[in-house]
Design an enzyme around this catalytic site. Structure first.
Site, PDB file in Angstrom:
ATOM      1  N   TYR A 169      97.089  57.377  63.476  1.00  0.00           N
ATOM      2  CA  TYR A 169      97.730  56.484  62.513  1.00  0.00           C
ATOM      3  C   TYR A 169      98.090  57.231  61.227  1.00  0.00           C
ATOM      4  CZ  TYR A 169      98.332  52.965  58.900  1.00  0.00           C
ATOM      5  OH  TYR A 169      98.830  52.223  57.852  1.00  0.00           O
ATOM      6  N   GLY A 172     101.008  50.306  58.401  1.00  0.00           N
ATOM      7  CA  GLY A 172     100.762  48.876  58.330  1.00  0.00           C
ATOM      8  C   GLY A 172     101.225  48.170  59.586  1.00  0.00           C
ATOM      9  N   HIS A 221     107.457  52.884  48.376  1.00  0.00           N
ATOM     10  CA  HIS A 221     106.448  52.091  47.676  1.00  0.00           C
ATOM     11  C   HIS A 221     106.441  52.344  46.166  1.00  0.00           C
ATOM     12  CE1 HIS A 221     105.181  51.165  51.694  1.00  0.00           C
ATOM     13  NE2 HIS A 221     104.215  50.373  51.248  1.00  0.00           N
ATOM     14  N   ASN A 281      96.506  55.408  49.782  1.00  0.00           N
ATOM     15  CA  ASN A 281      95.382  54.585  50.244  1.00  0.00           C
ATOM     16  C   ASN A 281      94.172  54.799  49.344  1.00  0.00           C
ATOM     17  OD1 ASN A 281      95.287  54.109  53.871  1.00  0.00           O
ATOM     18  ND2 ASN A 281      96.441  53.104  52.290  1.00  0.00           N
ATOM     19  N   ARG A 328      70.701  33.018  15.486  1.00  0.00           N
ATOM     20  CA  ARG A 328      69.342  33.004  16.033  1.00  0.00           C
ATOM     21  C   ARG A 328      69.279  33.377  17.506  1.00  0.00           C
ATOM     22  NH1 ARG A 328      66.412  27.738  17.290  1.00  0.00           N
ATOM     23  NH2 ARG A 328      68.017  26.800  15.977  1.00  0.00           N
TER      24      ARG A 328
END
Length: 520
Positions: A51, A58, A81, A193, A292
Site C-alpha cells: 500500500y 485511501g 493534497h 501520514n 479564597r
C-alpha cells in the site's frame, strides 16, 4: 544545539528549539537507523504489492500502480493534497510542526531516505518554513493537508515563510544553497501520514498554558496582597486534607511565593488571639471566592495541563505513520497510528481549563475595579478625578470580550466527526482544528491576563504597597510596571497592553520563579 533521535524529545527541549530558536542536530546512530529502514524497504518492496508504494491511496488503494509511475504517484499525492485554505500557521506553529515531523521520522519506521530528515533539519536551523494553512485537516489519516504543504516545500514547490516575508520555494533554496528533496520510494505518503501538525501546535499550547498558570498564580497572590487577605486559604493544613495533586501544588506555590510578604494577615492574630467585640466587622471574615478558592480553581487547571503535557510528549515521540516499516522484524504493518484522537481530546480539555483560568482572572479584575466589592480602591482604580478620568474602565472591555469568546470556543471539537474521503475516513479526530482553537483560547487568555496585570500594578501603586510585597510578587511588579507604569491621566492603553501580552507570552516566568524561590 539540540540532538534529535534516540532520546525522548521533552517539551522543555521543544520550547528551546521552537520558542528560543535553538538549532537542531541529528543523532548519528538514529540517522543510521533511518538509513537501515530505507534500505530494508527498498529491498523488501521488490515484486510485492505494498500500500502506498505501488497502489493508490485511501479508497483508491485497489488500483495497482506500475513501477515506472511510483515516483509520480508520490508527487501527485503531495500536490493534490496541498489544498489548504484560510490563514497560515504562525512561524512558531510551522516550526513546531516541522520539528514534530522530524522527530517521528527519526524513529526510523517510515522507510524514508536520510535526505528527508537532513533537509528538514537544515530548514529548521535556517528558520525557513513552508507555508502551511490552518484549514484543511480532519486529523484522521493524520494532518494530510497541513503536512502536504510541508512536503510541497520540501520538494521545492509552493511558498515559504522566510526572513519575515512570503517567498517562493525556489528563492529559499537558492538563498540557502540547498537542493529540494528527491522522492525515492514513499516519501510523499511518509510525509503526509501523521499527527505532527496537531502535535506541534499542541506542544506550544501546553508550553503557553504553563506560562498562563504561573502568571495567574502570581496575580492571584498579588490580589490577595492588595486586599491584605488572610493567608490560611492556601495553608498546608487546609489544602492537605483535599487529596488532589494540583490543588496541593498550587497552594504550595502560593505559600512559597508569599514568603516575606508584609501584607497578608494571620487569622489567629486578628480573630483568635484577641477578643472581637465589634458587632459589624469592617473587613470580611472570609474573602470572595475569586480570592479564597484559588487552589481549588487552579488545581484542576494544573492537573489538566500536566496530563496534556504527558499525552503530547507521548505523541511527539510516537511513530504515527502508516504503514509502519519495521526493518528490525523485516515486516510492514498496516493500521491507524495516524489517527489524532489523543491530541484532539487533550486540546479540548486544555482549552476548557484555560478558559476557566481566564474566568478567574476576569472575576479578580472585576473585584479590583468595583469599590462596592473591594471597599478599598476607587472605582476602576482611578487615580485621577472621578468622573473626569476613567482609570482602568476602558480596558475591562477587551478582557470581558475575550472571556465570552473563550466560553463559546470551548465547545468540544473532539466529538465533531464528519465522514469523508468516500467514507474511507468514516470517523475522524478533528485534532488540528482542536489544537488551533485551543491556541486561540490561549492567546485570548494572555490578553485577559494583560488587562488584569495592568489593573494589579495600578492598585498596588495606589495603595502604596510596593515595598510590602513578597520578593516574588515584587519581581513581577517591577517587570510589568516598566511596560505599563501606574497612571493618573487617561492615555491610549493598547500599546501598553500589547507589551504586557508579549512579555507574558515570551518570558520564562516559571523558570524565573524556580530560580528565585526554588520551588518545583
Amino acid at each position: 544545539m539540540a540532538p534529535i533521535g534516540n532520546a525522548i524529545l521533552e517539551l522543555e527541549t521543544l520550547e528551546q528549539i521552537v520558542l528560543q530558536k535553538e538549532t537542531v542536530s541529528l543523532n548519528a546512530s538514529a540517522l543510521d537507523a533511518v538509513n537501515d529502514c530505507f534500505d530494508f524497504l527498498e529491498a523488501f518492496a521488490q515484486d510485492k504489492l505494498i500500500y502506498g508504494i505501488n497502489t493508490g491511496f485511501g479508497p483508491m488503494a485497489q488500483y495497482r500502480i506500475e513501477d515506472k509511475e511510483r515516483i509520480q504517484l508520490q508527487l501527485n499525492l503531495i500536490r493534490s493534497h496541498s489544498s489548504g485554505m484560510g490563514q497560515l500557521l504562525s512561524p512558531l506553529q510551522a516550526r513546531a510542526t516541522m520539528l514534530a515531523r522530524l522527530n517521528t521520522m527519526m524513529r526510523a519506521y517510515s522507510g524514508i531516505h536520510t535526505d528527508v530528515v537532513k533537509l528538514m533539519a537544515e530548514l529548521i536551523n535556517h528558520e525557513a518554513y513552508p507555508c502551511i494553512y490552518q484549514h484543511g485537516g480532519v486529523g484522521a489519516s493524520g494532518d494530510l493537508v497541513q503536512l502536504a504543504h510541508l512536503a510541497l516545500g520540501l520538494i521545492g514547490e509552493g511558498h515559504f515563510q522566510f526572513r519575515g516575508e512570503i517567498v517562493k520555494a525556489s528563492v529559499v533554496y537558492e538563498t540557502l544553497k540547498l537542493k529540494p528533496l528527491q522522492v525515492r520510494i514513499r516519501e510523499g505518503l511518509a510525509m503526509l501520514n501523521g499527527t505532527s501538525s496537531m502535535t506541534g501546535i499542541g506542544a506550544i499550547n501546553v508550553v503557553h498554558a504553563r506560562k498562563l498558570l504561573t502568571g495567574q498564580i502570581l496575580f492571584s497572590l498579588m490580589v490577595n496582597e492588595i486586599m491584605e487577605a488572610y493567608d490560611d486559604h492556601f495553608s498546608e493544613e487546609l489544602n492537605g486534607v483535599k487529596l488532589h495533586k494540583g490543588q496541593q501544588r498550587v497552594a504550595k506555590a502560593m505559600r512559597v511565593i508569599s514568603n516575606k510578604s508584609q501584607l497578608l494577615r494571620k487569622r489567629h492574630e486578628y480573630l483568635y488571639d484577641k477578643k472581637v467585640t465589634e458587632s459589624v466587622l469592617e473587613d470580611k471574615v472570609q474573602e470572595y471566592y475569586s480570592l479564597r478558592c484559588v487552589p481549588q480553581i487552579l488545581g484542576p487547571v494544573y492537573d489538566t495541563i500536566e496530563y496534556s503535557a504527558k499525552i503530547i510528549t507521548q505523541e511527539l515521540n510516537s511513530v504515527n505513520d502508516n504503514p509502519v516499516i519495521d526493518y528490525k522484524n523485516k515486516n510492514i504493518f498496516h493500521g491507524g497510528n495516524f489517527h489524532g484522537d489523543y491530541v484532539s481530546l487533550e486540546m479540548d480539555k486544555l482549552k476548557i481549563a484555560v478558559t476557566k483560568l481566564g474566568m478567574l482572572a476576569d472575576r479578580q479584575l472585576n473585584f479590583l475595579l468595583n469599590p462596592s466589592l473591594n471597599k478599598k480602591l476607587p472605582a476602576f482604580i482611578n487615580a485621577g478625578v472621578l468622573g473626569l478620568n476613567f482609570g482602568v474602565q476602558g480596558m475591562q472591555y477587551p478582557a470581558v470580550s475575550n472571556v465570552a469568546e473563550n466560553q463559546t470556543l470551548s465547545n468540544p471539537m473532539y466529538i465533531h466527526s464528519i465522514p469523508n474521503n468516500n467514507d474511507n475516513q468514516d470517523i475522524v479526530s478533528m485534532g488540528t482544528n482542536a489544537a488551533l482553537i485551543c491556541s486561540k483560547v490561549i492567546e485570548n487568555t494572555f490578553e485577559i491576563l494583560s488587562v488584569h496585570a495592568l489593573a494589579i500594578i495600578q492598585a498596588i501603586h495606589y495603595k502604596g504597597f510596593v515595598e510590602k510585597l513578597s520578593p516574588a510578587t515584587r519581581w513581577m511588579y517591577d517587570e510589568l510596571s516598566v511596560l505599563a507604569p501606574p497612571f493618573v491621566e487617561d492615555t491610549p492603553s493598547y500599546e501598553r497592553l500589547g507589551k504586557v501580552k508579549q512579555w507574558l507570552m515570551e518570558t520564562e516566568v516559571g523558570e524565573k520563579m524556580k530560580a528565585l524561590l526554588g520551588f518545583e
